[in-house]
Design an enzyme around this catalytic site. Structure first.
Site, PDB file in Angstrom:
ATOM      1  N   LYS A  22       5.368 -14.822  -7.346  1.00 43.13           N
ATOM      2  CA  LYS A  22       5.214 -14.924  -5.901  1.00 43.13           C
ATOM      3  C   LYS A  22       6.582 -15.161  -5.275  1.00 43.13           C
ATOM      4  CE  LYS A  22       0.929 -14.201  -5.476  1.00 43.13           C
ATOM      5  NZ  LYS A  22       0.468 -13.027  -4.732  1.00 43.13           N
ATOM      6  N   ASP A  47       5.782 -10.429  -5.383  1.00 41.43           N
ATOM      7  CA  ASP A  47       4.772 -10.215  -4.336  1.00 41.43           C
ATOM      8  C   ASP A  47       4.990 -11.231  -3.219  1.00 41.43           C
ATOM      9  OD1 ASP A  47       2.512  -9.794  -2.835  1.00 41.43           O
ATOM     10  OD2 ASP A  47       1.090 -10.295  -4.427  1.00 41.43           O
ATOM     11  N   GLU A  50       5.963  -6.122  -3.928  1.00 41.04           N
ATOM     12  CA  GLU A  50       4.595  -5.984  -3.417  1.00 41.04           C
ATOM     13  C   GLU A  50       4.446  -6.638  -2.049  1.00 41.04           C
ATOM     14  OE1 GLU A  50       1.624  -6.488  -6.398  1.00 41.04           O
ATOM     15  OE2 GLU A  50       0.258  -7.540  -5.037  1.00 41.04           O
ATOM     16  N   HIS A  76      -5.673  -3.718  -6.975  1.00 40.77           N
ATOM     17  CA  HIS A  76      -5.463  -5.157  -6.815  1.00 40.77           C
ATOM     18  C   HIS A  76      -6.687  -5.854  -7.393  1.00 40.77           C
ATOM     19  CE1 HIS A  76      -6.211  -8.834  -4.233  1.00 40.77           C
ATOM     20  NE2 HIS A  76      -4.975  -9.064  -4.608  1.00 40.77           N
ATOM     21  N   GLU A 115      -3.544  -3.973  -0.754  1.00 43.32           N
ATOM     22  CA  GLU A 115      -4.679  -4.856  -0.988  1.00 43.32           C
ATOM     23  C   GLU A 115      -5.374  -5.263   0.310  1.00 43.32           C
ATOM     24  OE1 GLU A 115      -1.986  -7.888  -2.835  1.00 43.32           O
ATOM     25  OE2 GLU A 115      -3.277  -9.300  -1.784  1.00 43.32           O
ATOM     26  N   GLU A 133      -3.749  -5.590 -13.237  1.00 42.08           N
ATOM     27  CA  GLU A 133      -3.475  -6.949 -12.739  1.00 42.08           C
ATOM     28  C   GLU A 133      -4.436  -7.934 -13.398  1.00 42.08           C
ATOM     29  OE1 GLU A 133      -3.501  -7.656  -8.457  1.00 42.08           O
ATOM     30  OE2 GLU A 133      -2.434  -9.535  -8.852  1.00 42.08           O
ATOM     31  N   ASP A 189      -8.115  -2.637  -3.563  1.00 41.90           N
ATOM     32  CA  ASP A 189      -8.971  -3.572  -4.306  1.00 41.90           C
ATOM     33  C   ASP A 189     -10.382  -2.993  -4.322  1.00 41.90           C
ATOM     34  OD1 ASP A 189     -10.759  -5.750  -4.951  1.00 41.90           O
ATOM     35  OD2 ASP A 189      -9.047  -7.084  -4.671  1.00 41.90           O
TER      36      ASP A 189
HETATM   37 MG    MG Z   1      -0.657  -9.045  -3.935  1.00 46.36          MG
END
Ligand code: MG
Length: 393
Positions: free
Chosen positions: A169, A196, A222, A298, A248, A331, A271
């Site tokens: 992250k 991301d 991301e 996602h 996503e 993922e 997603d």
């Molecule tokens: Mg993400």
């Protein structure tokens, strides 16, 4: 083979260790599961990504009564029946999450009726396992110097478990992000790394971070920018080499058409529990392919969405094809989630960082209905007579 009954199950768990990302902290996980039952008793399960109790209303009050009695095998017909019923006021948003969960449940049911896996139903698995990337390295409520060490330690533990790829992250603040990006690369010189931001940056910040990601050989960046401004992705792409991934927050072939047409994106991340389900995910993948892009779903939730994504990548045709194919990584969320780890008696098997594509009928995972009672917050049932009743509170 008609749909006799549709149930929703809102499941929830409190987290022992709340964790955060660029937008906020989580202290619980909530998921809405959908169960579709045919006249002959065959049952399919799906899940929805988004606010569970709001999506619950979309299914119970709106979609479920409209599709009762339809043929459970008719995934495409049912999708478009739902789509047209809500087209004027819900072309995207949480109602589409409800449609996604129903669609996923219908594919699971179709596989069980026909005794075929979802991979077979959508064209056949091209591979029997798919490599995973570990999603983790979320923030803890710690001073930044302590946090940085903890996150690196967590990443190293995934490498030790066999993961060849992982995603961190970013988006906390630019100074911390830069230190973390560099520290991760230093600790894991040969691991495939991605970052991301969950749309945390404005364009100048995203350009700065993209350059640091380039310098440290990250595989993708991301959600660098807000999904509200797809035109900015091209501007970012002009200034940086790192692949830009997003999607996503996007839904349907129509939404992805606009997103892809705006340019600048190299990886599409719909997603399957939100974009419109497996049926719509297949169309989005075709759209991505027609534009020379790959789609990697996602995944944030429980085993159903993980299984759907595993089938999806098991059947993926890699753009562009070649003999030694570039791997598309699944993922695999590693954050605390008992709803993913304790609620099922048959899970997607992940061994040494690779997920085995399920071969059982349907999605190939199975809810433990006894465990379900431990996590359920609310259930609804819409039955044949379209009478809706609350069966638990
Ligand atoms: Mg993400």
């Amino acid at each position: 083979m008609n749909i006799k009954c549709i149930r929703t199950h809102h499941v929830r768990c409190q987290l022992d260790n709340p964790f955060g990302f660029s937008q906020w902290f989580y202290d619980q996980r909530n998921v809405l599961l959908v169960e579709v039952v045919a006249e002959n008793g065959v049952t399919g399960w799906g899940e929805c990504y988004g606010p569970a109790s709001v999506i619950e209303a979309a299914i119970e009050k709106f979609y479920a009564p409209k599709i009762l009695g339809m043929n459970i095998l008719s995934t495409e017909t049912i999708w478009h029946h739902m789509w047209r019923a809500s087209l004027d006021f819900a072309r995207s948003g949480v109602m589409m999450a409800g449609m996604s969960g129903i669609d996923m449940a219908l594919w699971d049911a179709k596989g069980k009726v026909l005794n075929q896996s979802v991979s077979q139903l959508i064209g056949g698995a091209a591979r029997d396992k798919v490599p995973c990337y570990a999603t983790g390295m979320y923030y803890l409520d710690l001073p930044e110097d302590v946090l940085l060490d903890k996150l690196v330690e967590e990443a190293v533990s995934y490498a030790e478990q066999g993961f060849k790829a992982m995603k961190i992250k970013v988006g906390k603040n630019v100074e911390f992000d830069e230190k973390l990006i560099v520290a991760m690369r230093k600790a894991l010189p040969t691991t495939i790394l991605a970052a991301d931001s969950n749309h945390a940056y404005d364009l100048p910040e995203a350009i700065k971070i993209a350059k640091i990601l380039d310098e440290n050989d990250y595989a993708w960046f991301e959600e660098p920018l807000s999904p509200e401004h797809p035109e900015l992705f091209t501007k970012l792409h002009e200034k940086a080499n790192v692949a830009i991934a997003t999607g996503e927050c996007e839904q349907t072939r129509y939404g992805f058409q606009r997103l892809i047409a705006a340019g600048g994106i190299q990886l599409v991340q719909a997603d399957l529990a939100y974009c419109g389900g497996i049926s719509e995910g297949l169309k989005i993948r075709s759209l991505a392919s027609a534009n020379g892009l790959n789609m990697i779903p996602h995944v944030w939730g429980t085993q159903l969405n993980l299984a759907a994504a595993t089938h999806f990548l098991g059947t993926a045709y890699n753009e562009p094809g070649r003999a030694e194919e570039k791997k598309l990584f699944l993922e695999y969320d590693r954050t605390e989630n008992p709803l993913r780890d304790e609620l099922y008696k048959v899970n997607v098997q992940v061994i040494d960082g690779e997920a085995i594509v399920p071969t059982g009928p349907g999605l190939g995972v199975e809810i433990d209905t006894t465990k379900l009672k431990d996590f359920v917050v609310n259930q609804t049932e819409t039955n044949w007579a379209a009478s809706v009743k609350q069966i638990a509170q």
